[in-house]
Scaffold this motif. Structure first.
Motif, PDB file in Angstrom:
ATOM      1  N   ALA A  41       3.754  -4.637  -6.919  1.00  0.00           N
ATOM      2  CA  ALA A  41       2.859  -4.041  -5.934  1.00  0.00           C
ATOM      3  C   ALA A  41       1.408  -4.432  -6.165  1.00  0.00           C
ATOM      4  O   ALA A  41       0.609  -4.460  -5.228  1.00  0.00           O
ATOM      5  N   TYR A  42       1.079  -4.757  -7.409  1.00  0.00           N
ATOM      6  CA  TYR A  42      -0.328  -5.001  -7.766  1.00  0.00           C
ATOM      7  C   TYR A  42      -0.334  -5.693  -9.118  1.00  0.00           C
ATOM      8  O   TYR A  42       0.373  -5.277 -10.040  1.00  0.00           O
ATOM      9  N   ARG A 106      12.771  -0.527  -9.398  1.00  0.00           N
ATOM     10  CA  ARG A 106      11.932   0.023  -8.347  1.00  0.00           C
ATOM     11  C   ARG A 106      12.012  -0.860  -7.112  1.00  0.00           C
ATOM     12  O   ARG A 106      12.174  -2.071  -7.199  1.00  0.00           O
ATOM     13  N   MET A 108      10.618  -2.584  -3.630  1.00  0.00           N
ATOM     14  CA  MET A 108       9.421  -3.023  -2.922  1.00  0.00           C
ATOM     15  C   MET A 108       9.512  -2.737  -1.434  1.00  0.00           C
ATOM     16  O   MET A 108       8.510  -2.677  -0.740  1.00  0.00           O
ATOM     17  N   ILE A 110       9.416  -0.417   0.989  1.00  0.00           N
ATOM     18  CA  ILE A 110       9.071   0.992   1.063  1.00  0.00           C
ATOM     19  C   ILE A 110       8.910   1.423   2.504  1.00  0.00           C
ATOM     20  O   ILE A 110       8.577   0.644   3.384  1.00  0.00           O
ATOM     21  N   ARG A 144      -2.384  -7.987  -4.400  1.00  0.00           N
ATOM     22  CA  ARG A 144      -2.003  -6.622  -4.071  1.00  0.00           C
ATOM     23  C   ARG A 144      -1.126  -6.577  -2.828  1.00  0.00           C
ATOM     24  O   ARG A 144      -1.335  -7.344  -1.886  1.00  0.00           O
ATOM     25  N   SER A 145      -0.192  -5.655  -2.836  1.00  0.00           N
ATOM     26  CA  SER A 145       0.613  -5.391  -1.655  1.00  0.00           C
ATOM     27  C   SER A 145      -0.139  -4.419  -0.760  1.00  0.00           C
ATOM     28  O   SER A 145      -0.459  -3.296  -1.169  1.00  0.00           O
ATOM     29  N   LYS A 147       0.953  -2.755   1.781  1.00  0.00           N
ATOM     30  CA  LYS A 147       1.757  -1.565   2.040  1.00  0.00           C
ATOM     31  C   LYS A 147       1.665  -0.571   0.903  1.00  0.00           C
ATOM     32  O   LYS A 147       1.538   0.640   1.122  1.00  0.00           O
ATOM     33  N   TRP A 148       1.717  -1.080  -0.321  1.00  0.00           N
ATOM     34  CA  TRP A 148       1.660  -0.177  -1.461  1.00  0.00           C
ATOM     35  C   TRP A 148       0.282   0.461  -1.607  1.00  0.00           C
ATOM     36  O   TRP A 148       0.161   1.628  -1.994  1.00  0.00           O
ATOM     37  N   LYS A 151       0.039   3.236   0.878  1.00  0.00           N
ATOM     38  CA  LYS A 151       0.837   4.362   0.409  1.00  0.00           C
ATOM     39  C   LYS A 151       0.108   5.126  -0.700  1.00  0.00           C
ATOM     40  O   LYS A 151       0.098   6.366  -0.714  1.00  0.00           O
ATOM     41  N   LEU A 192      -0.781   3.918  -8.428  1.00  0.00           N
ATOM     42  CA  LEU A 192       0.443   3.138  -8.239  1.00  0.00           C
ATOM     43  C   LEU A 192       1.453   3.428  -9.343  1.00  0.00           C
ATOM     44  O   LEU A 192       2.652   3.546  -9.084  1.00  0.00           O
ATOM     45  N   ALA A 197       5.281   2.815  -8.160  1.00  0.00           N
ATOM     46  CA  ALA A 197       5.245   1.459  -7.603  1.00  0.00           C
ATOM     47  C   ALA A 197       5.713   0.448  -8.640  1.00  0.00           C
ATOM     48  O   ALA A 197       5.693   0.693  -9.851  1.00  0.00           O
TER      49      ALA A 197
END
Length: 248
Positions: A41-42, A106, A108, A110, A144-145, A147-148, A151, A192, A197
């Motif tokens: 996510a990051y 986890r 991704m 989401i 970075r994502s 979307k995450w 969120k 995160l 995340a």
């Protein structure tokens, strides 16, 4: 940290979910392939572990490093403390299982459900030296994502900088507020991790970028402990075909 930037500056039909951020003091030394980081996510370079007395002394011997290392001396503990301060006590029961190195992968893919409040656990996952994970996310160069990040802001907005009306917005989860003055990279790294995340292991993050500690030192603190394991991580992230060309 402002949700309007992450929502309004990008067009989902055309822009990638992966956003590369580059500050003006960065130097690119080799090709960067963002596709090799789609699983997280990051990612940004690791901060120092700096959570033990002798490790702290080892870094402090050089006076020029005093100011550089002081603010990360308790970084591992600070992230857990911030999260516990931000999450409301009435949401203590776990609704997110924080499992690292115990078989759960986890996801991704989401779905951001803004129609119902999401309870957050005050239990912060171990931030340092558990299953190879560490405090990562230095903001000078990050991938970075989108979307995450959205969120993260929706679930735990900063009371001042989120761009959201946290007092009256009932569509977002108000079970968490970031209230202290904090750099945006530390904020995202904390939230995160807190919401589960997918974050990279410390050594992987050191292969993405370096700011404080080189990959060799990261491996000595967090692992991986064998040369073959390190070579496998480098080959995955740097896409070398021949392991004999690898150094770490």
């Amino acid at each position: 940290m402002n949700i309007n930037y992450w929502k309004d500056e990008f067009i989902s039909e055309f822009d990638s979910d992966l956003i590369l951020t580059v500050q003006d003091d960065c130097v690119f030394c080799r090709m960067l392939d963002p596709r090799r980081w789609k699983d997280v996510a990051y990612v940004g370079s690791p901060w120092s572990y700096a959570n033990g007395f002798w490790h702290y002394i080892w870094h402090m011997w050089n006076p020029k490093r005093i100011f550089k290392w002081t603010h990360v001396f308790l970084m591992c503990d600070n992230m857990e403390k911030w999260w516990n301060d931000w999450v409301m006590s009435e949401n203590h029961e776990d609704s997110i299982q924080h499992v690292r190195g115990q078989g759960r992968k986890r996801q991704m893919d989401i779905q951001i459900d803004s129609s119902a409040k999401q309870r957050l656990s005050k239990q912060f996952p171990p931030a340092c030296n558990v299953g190879g994970y560490g405090v990562v996310g230095n903001g000078g160069l990050t991938l970075r994502s989108q979307k995450w990040l959205i969120k993260a802001i929706e679930l735990c907005p900063h009371a001042k900088w989120s761009g959201m009306d946290t007092a009256t917005n009932t569509n977002m989860s108000m079970s968490c507020h970031a209230t202290n003055d904090i750099n945006e990279d530390a904020y995202f790294a904390t939230v995160l991790n807190g919401i589960g995340a997918t974050m990279p292991k410390a050594y992987d993050a050191s292969l993405f970028s370096v700011e404080m500690i080189w990959p060799e030192e990261v491996a000595s603190i967090y692992g991986p402990w064998t040369k073959n394991e390190r070579m496998d991580r480098i080959q995955q992230r740097w896409s070398f075909k021949n392991k004999q060309s690898l150094k770490y």
